[in-house]
Scaffold this motif. Structure first.
Motif, PDB file in Angstrom:
ATOM      1  N   TYR A  28       0.821  -1.215   0.000  1.00 29.03           N
ATOM      2  CA  TYR A  28       0.000   0.000   0.000  1.00 29.03           C
ATOM      3  C   TYR A  28       0.855   1.266   0.000  1.00 29.03           C
ATOM      4  CZ  TYR A  28      -3.052   3.720   1.448  1.00 29.03           C
ATOM      5  OH  TYR A  28      -3.721   4.911   1.498  1.00 29.03           O
ATOM      6  N   GLN A 118       6.231  -0.200  -8.896  1.00 26.29           N
ATOM      7  CA  GLN A 118       5.335   0.958  -8.997  1.00 26.29           C
ATOM      8  C   GLN A 118       5.841   1.955 -10.031  1.00 26.29           C
ATOM      9  OE1 GLN A 118       2.377   1.661  -7.855  1.00 26.29           O
ATOM     10  NE2 GLN A 118       2.138  -0.057  -6.473  1.00 26.29           N
ATOM     11  N   ARG A 124      -1.400   3.010 -10.059  1.00 32.20           N
ATOM     12  CA  ARG A 124      -1.071   2.442  -8.746  1.00 32.20           C
ATOM     13  C   ARG A 124      -1.658   1.047  -8.533  1.00 32.20           C
ATOM     14  NH1 ARG A 124      -2.984   5.776  -3.861  1.00 32.20           N
ATOM     15  NH2 ARG A 124      -2.093   7.410  -5.109  1.00 32.20           N
ATOM     16  N   TYR A 125      -2.820   0.779  -9.077  1.00 33.56           N
ATOM     17  CA  TYR A 125      -3.469  -0.505  -8.838  1.00 33.56           C
ATOM     18  C   TYR A 125      -2.793  -1.636  -9.606  1.00 33.56           C
ATOM     19  CZ  TYR A 125      -6.749   2.686  -6.801  1.00 33.56           C
ATOM     20  OH  TYR A 125      -7.295   3.678  -6.039  1.00 33.56           O
ATOM     21  N   MET A 128       0.249  -2.334  -7.549  1.00 32.88           N
ATOM     22  CA  MET A 128      -0.076  -3.111  -6.355  1.00 32.88           C
ATOM     23  C   MET A 128      -0.322  -4.577  -6.703  1.00 32.88           C
ATOM     24  SD  MET A 128      -2.515  -0.310  -4.482  1.00 32.88           S
ATOM     25  CE  MET A 128      -2.750  -1.053  -2.895  1.00 32.88           C
TER      26      MET A 128
END
Length: 189
Positions: A28, A118, A124-125, A128
């Motif tokens: 995260y 990243q 961002r997803y 992740m």
């Protein structure tokens, strides 16, 4: 006979608990650190500053390392409180420092991988998801991942501690594998 909450037993439980929780925090917060400028639309201003890109990368890595240290210190303090609360057992504070080494170093190396993924991801997803998949296949070696220790990034044997014999002989293997992982992390960054 009842088990007394010795430091060795508490450390074993803390290592088993802190590693998955630390991985979730790294997934995260690495996304948050890399993508925060774009989220508030100041990425063009940050990119135009005269600071080198390596400085921004180093600040993200140091922030993740500080997060890992805070997590392990909180775990150590929880373990000490648990020991004090459950009985008259001597608390070995120096053994709790080993939690920083045997749990902290793999988490810091995973933080370097998370920042790298990243930086490559389009959002961002996706980053992740890439980090979760990399953790499942590359770090843990499960679900059809690599089985050889040199191909499993930031993964090392669990180094246990016994009140009679001290740390297990796997401590040397741990440090060699973490040195190897550190070299790969330098290549990634």
């Amino acid at each position: 006979t009842a088990l007394m909450p010795t430091t060795s037993l508490v450390l074993d439980r803390l290592q088993d608990t802190l590693l998955p929780f630390g991985i979730l925090l790294i997934v995260y917060w690495s996304a948050e650190l890399v993508w925060r400028d774009r989220a508030v639309f100041i990425h063009e201003i940050v990119d135009s500053t005269p600071s080198p890109n390596g400085l921004l990368l180093a600040s993200a890595l140091l922030t993740l390392a500080a997060l890992v240290v805070a997590l392990t210190v909180a775990g150590a303090l929880t373990g000490i409180a648990f020991q004090i609360g459950l009985g008259p057992v001597p608390v070995e504070a120096t053994l709790y420092l080993s939690l920083l080494v045997f749990t902290g170093i793999p988490l810091v190396l995973l933080g370097a991988l998370a920042v790298f993924l990243q930086a490559l991801a389009p959002n961002r997803y996706v980053g992740m998801l890439a980090m979760v998949l990399a953790t499942l296949f590359w770090h843990r070696g499960g679900l059809g991942g690599f089985q050889h220790p040199l191909l499993r990034y930031a993964s090392a044997p669990t180094v246990g501690h016994s009140d009679l014999s001290g740390f297990s002989p796997l401590a040397g293997t741990f440090f060699w594998l973490m040195g190897y992982g550190g070299a790969v992390a330098c290549l990634l960054t």
